[in-house]
Design a protein around this motif. Structure first.
Motif, PDB file in Angstrom:
ATOM      1  N   ALA A 123       1.120  -0.937  -0.393  1.00  0.00           N
ATOM      2  CA  ALA A 123      -0.097  -0.114   0.264  1.00  0.00           C
ATOM      3  C   ALA A 123       0.903   1.231  -0.066  1.00  0.00           C
ATOM      4  N   ALA A 124       2.361   0.874   0.522  1.00  0.00           N
ATOM      5  CA  ALA A 124       3.400   2.365   0.540  1.00  0.00           C
ATOM      6  C   ALA A 124       3.337   3.054  -0.586  1.00  0.00           C
ATOM      7  N   VAL A 125       3.438   2.218  -1.872  1.00  0.00           N
ATOM      8  CA  VAL A 125       3.651   2.367  -3.086  1.00  0.00           C
ATOM      9  C   VAL A 125       3.533   4.202  -3.442  1.00  0.00           C
ATOM     10  N   ASN A 126       1.759   4.140  -2.929  1.00  0.00           N
ATOM     11  CA  ASN A 126       1.020   4.849  -3.244  1.00  0.00           C
ATOM     12  C   ASN A 126       1.305   6.368  -2.737  1.00  0.00           C
ATOM     13  N   LEU A 127       2.499   5.861  -1.810  1.00  0.00           N
ATOM     14  CA  LEU A 127       2.439   7.364  -0.792  1.00  0.00           C
ATOM     15  C   LEU A 127       3.920   7.480  -1.835  1.00  0.00           C
ATOM     16  N   THR A 128       5.054   7.410  -2.530  1.00  0.00           N
ATOM     17  CA  THR A 128       5.468   7.619  -3.466  1.00  0.00           C
ATOM     18  C   THR A 128       5.370   8.274  -4.191  1.00  0.00           C
ATOM     19  N   GLY A 129       6.659   8.986  -5.170  1.00  0.00           N
ATOM     20  CA  GLY A 129       6.351  10.210  -6.112  1.00  0.00           C
ATOM     21  C   GLY A 129       7.234  10.465  -7.607  1.00  0.00           C
ATOM     22  N   ASP A 130       7.673  11.538  -7.244  1.00  0.00           N
ATOM     23  CA  ASP A 130       8.789  10.898  -9.078  1.00  0.00           C
ATOM     24  C   ASP A 130       9.962  11.194  -8.944  1.00  0.00           C
ATOM     25  N   PRO A 131      10.278  10.918 -10.023  1.00  0.00           N
ATOM     26  CA  PRO A 131      11.505  10.725  -9.284  1.00  0.00           C
ATOM     27  C   PRO A 131      12.698  12.040 -10.085  1.00  0.00           C
TER      28      PRO A 131
END
Length: 849
Positions: A123-131
């Motif tokens: 689920a935490a993948v959806n807290l990540t952003g752009d490069p």
């Protein structure tokens, strides 16, 4: 064979060297110039040497003035000199917030609370952003010499980087004519300077041009100067995708007006000065210059960009890179080559000469150091496993200091993952600052190795991060203050990286950087810096951390979600995961920040502020560092199974180094557990991991293992087979991950300094991790210690001879001296030089003029 009587002569020389440094009876001369310089500094050449042209980029030799960098290959008939300018990056300022993050954060926290760590990780993948955006190159100076250079006497060839003058010299003979090319990057005059000369009059003939892998246009103007104008991409090339790292669709962004935005513009200007007489300068095809029949020629290269700060879009920039380059060139041309060189050397040596180091084996050694110094550096690296040449350690220590001076000066950009040296449109890991160890390590030697000014770009960068980070903290986490995550760029990106949570999600990047602010004060005692620069940034970081901490059923305050950088664990249900709560590194960094701001508040008379009261109350509930079942320090709040015990990161040992919460005298149980942790981690790893381990072992006062890691770094990497190596050194002494990362060069210098001198604000440890049988005789002078003091130490046959302490920072300090169980408490007054003998007794004082 060793000459008769050599051991006695050697000991006499060591004593004489000590007297030269510390004066009569190990005293120090009353004059400041005598404290800062001695014959010791000129006894041994500090050279990175090749006997042939570079075959790989990592054989080329680096020069730099903090902003401009160049790599000198040294080819004879056709030479390419790679150029960099530190503001050339892809992209434009970004929006580093995610309005969907609060909902995802709530979901992840619930999964962590019920122990579903694998599901929380997904689920935490959806807290990540752009490069991040990508560091770019500037281009190349291309030199083509006449046919006489197609053959040359290989025995006469040498290519040498002299660390003492920050100059690269290429020298060879062809047809009985000796050619010499000297290169340096001037900080005071902001130009790269190349002088090419021939021993026979009118023998110099070559063509010069500018080229670049970036979009560009070059031409010769009416002053017979080459101008190259170009631009960086307004959008980066999409990064490679690793694993299942695609987040779910987010709130649609506002319509993009320009899908191909204008990127940073740049301009380079090359000027040629030639000898008088028969020498001629021709223009070829409007793009190249041909030098004919000259005795010598001097090339000046100025370059600049339209970058106008991290918050200004390139399209809105008012900076004119061509005009800036022209003005820089006009200023530089007021000086002769000799004047440019003198100004460069004076400026550089004012920093570099602050620290000198000499290491030697026992007087019984048969090693002939001077002969070894004339060998190619890569061969010296290759043989280190056998000869363990201490002078090569000296060289690599000073090389790290050289590279920091060359890549980070006041007013420049922060030293990135490659310093400022890059030859690729897509450099490894984007050449971006990584805030979970790499950029911090770049600045580890700035204080202990007496280069405080070189840290100024880091503080400017932290200021920019705090502005963007305030928006990220508010929108993503509903928190006050400011936050920065793992990877950033020239636009001061503060949002999480793209990809899997194990590397992309880490809220402690800004907090770790904030510890450098307090460390700078402890070394310099610069209260104006603390009041005006450091404390406001520390306040913002602290405010975020106070809001980021949440209560737990056990009564502790915890961080959730939490990762230990780039490392996974096996959850109790047997599933792989990386997201949990209160990783040890999180809590150690937070404790370090809280301790620092409390101390800073005391210095500034702010102890009664509401923020400090809240910090003091919160500190009592922080999740503590714990020891696991196997006796090692736990990396996570729970004693999870570790599927990769030899992982490259030492995150849970942050409190030992570079932090200060784990100390040999104050926390012996944690130190014992840290030792177990290091044994468990093993010795393998990339270069930065190796040097971090060397510093960690040094903090434990374990000289044997600290030296083992020093020795471990001396592994010559074959550029054609990089994948066969982990860590090591390239032929030009750049450190390897692999591929090249500059952090371990800086980490090495810091680790060696820790082996020789350690300090707290009140304590000074002399030779705490000296490998007595490997560096049995030596002197170090000019290392900095906390409390604003400078230290010089000499030893012979592994035993302390004497040492000096002095301060010029205007404050008196009390120091407790430590050496092999002996202690003494002394008061150090500013402006006084104190000399001590091996028993820690003050034997001489002088006024520092």
């Amino acid at each position: 064979m060793m000459p008769k009587g050599f051991p006695i002569l050697y000991i006499v020389l060591v004593v004489l060297t000590s007297r030269l440094i510390f004066g009569p009876a190990l005293g120090i001369s009353a004059k400041d110039k005598d404290v800062w310089s001695s014959k010791m500094e000129s006894e041994r050449n500090l050279e990175v040497r090749f006997n042939g042209a570079a075959k790989h980029w990592t054989d080329a030799l680096p020069i730099g003035n903090g902003r401009l960098g160049a790599m000198i290959w040294g080819s004879v008939a056709n030479e390419t000199i790679n150029l960099n300018e530190d503001t050339l990056w892809t992209g434009t300022p970004g929006n580093y917030t995610d309005p969907d993050a609060p909902n995802t954060l709530h979901e992840v926290r619930k999964l962590v609370d019920i122990g579903k760590f694998a599901e929380a990780t997904t689920a935490a993948v959806n807290l990540t952003g752009d490069p991040s955006d990508v560091y770019q190159l500037l281009g190349d100076i291309k030199l083509e010499f006449d046919d006489s250079h197609t053959t040359f006497d290989e025995k006469t060839y040498q290519r040498v980087l002299d660390l003492d003058t920050a100059t690269v010299k290429v020298q060879y003979t062809t047809n009985e004519v000796e050619y010499v090319r000297k290169h340096f990057a001037s900080n005071p005059d902001e130009v790269i300077v190349i002088k090419i000369s021939a021993s026979k009059p009118a023998s110099l003939n070559f063509t010069v041009s500018l080229d670049s892998k970036l979009h560009h246009y070059s031409y010769v103007n009416d002053k017979k100067q080459i101008i190259m104008d170009g631009s960086c991409p307004g959008k980066r090339i999409p990064p490679k995708v690793y694993g299942n790292d695609t987040p779910k669709p987010r709130t649609p962004p506002k319509p993009v007006k320009d899908r191909n935005p204008k990127g940073i513009q740049y301009s380079a200007l090359l000027d040629l000065q030639i000898s008088e007489g028969t020498c001629k300068l021709h223009v070829i095809n409007g793009k190249r210059l041909y030098v004919e029949g000259c005795d010598w020629a001097v090339i000046l290269l100025a370059a600049s960009s339209s970058f106008d700060g991290p918050f200004t879009k390139p399209v809105d920039s008012k900076a004119d890179p061509r005009l800036k380059s022209l003005n820089t060139m006009n200023s530089a041309k007021k000086y002769t080559y000799e004047d440019l060189y003198t100004r460069h050397v004076d400026d550089y040596q004012a920093l570099f000469h602050r620290v000198s180091l000499k290491l030697s084996k026992s007087a019984k050694s048969t090693m002939l150091q001077n002969d070894l110094n004339l060998r190619e550096s890569k061969e010296r690296v290759r043989s280190f496993k056998i000869d363990e040449d201490p002078s090569l350690v000296e060289l690599l220590f000073q090389y790290g200091r050289y590279l920091l001076i060359a890549s980070s000066r006041p007013g420049t950009q922060v030293s990135n993952l490659q310093g400022i040296w890059n030859n690729d449109i897509e450099p490894a890991w984007d050449g971006a600052p990584h805030l979970n160890i790499n950029m911090q390590m770049n600045y580890w030697p700035s204080l202990s190795c007496n280069l405080r000014e070189c840290q100024e770009p880091l503080f400017d960068y932290i200021s920019s991060l705090s502005i963007n980070g305030k928006k990220t903290a508010k929108v993503n986490y509903g928190a006050s203050g400011w936050v920065a995550h793992q990877v950033s760029d020239i636009w001061a990106k503060t949002s999480p990286d793209r990809g899997q949570a194990v590397w992309a999600l880490w809220q402690m990047g800004g907090a770790w950087l904030s510890t450098h602010l307090w460390e700078h004060y402890t070394y310099t005692l610069d209260k104006e810096f603390l009041r005006n620069k450091a404390y406001p940034l520390m306040e913002g970081c602290t405010s975020f951390l106070l809001d980021w901490l949440i209560g737990s059923p056990g009564g502790f305050l915890e961080t959730n979600p939490s990762t230990s950088p780039e490392h996974t664990f096996t959850a109790p249900d047997g599933k792989p995961a990386s997201v949990s709560y209160s990783s040890t590194m999180d809590m150690q960094i937070i404790e370090e920040v809280f301790s620092a701001i409390v101390s800073a508040a005391e210095e500034l008379g702010k102890s009664g502020d509401a923020l400090i009261a809240r910090v003091n109350k919160t500190r009592l509930r922080l999740y503590p560092t714990r020891i696991g079942r196997d006796g090692s320090i736990m990396e996570w709040a729970q004693d999870f199974k570790d599927p990769e015990v030899h992982h490259r990161h030492l995150s849970h040992l942050f409190g030992l180094f570079p932090g200060n919460t784990i100390q040999v005298e104050k926390t012996p149980e944690l130190c014992k557990a840290a030792e177990t942790t290091l044994y468990k981690r093993g010795e393998e790893g990339p270069g930065w991991s190796t040097t971090w381990k060397a510093a960690l072992w040094a903090r434990l006062h374990n000289s044997d293992h600290s030296y083992r890691m020093v020795k471990h770094l001396f592994d010559l990497v074959d550029p054609d087979h990089e994948s066969n190596f982990e860590g090591g050194l390239y032929g030009n002494l750049f450190t390897a991950h692999p591929p090249f990362q500059i952090d371990a060069n800086f980490g090495f210098s810091a680790a060696v300094a820790e082996m020789l001198v350690q300090s707290t604000v009140k304590d000074l440890y002399l030779l705490p991790a000296l490998p007595r049988d490997k560096w049995a005789n030596g002197c170090v002078k000019g290392l900095k210690a906390r409390g604003g003091v400078t230290v010089g130490v000499c030893w012979s046959e592994g035993n302390l001879d004497g040492f000096g302490i002095w301060s010029k920072d205007g404050m008196d300090v009390v120091k407790k001296l430590h050496y092999r169980g002996n202690t003494a408490t002394v008061e150090i007054s500013s402006g006084i030089v104190y000399t001590f003998d091996k028993d820690l007794k003050c034997v001489k004082t002088d006024t520092l003029l």
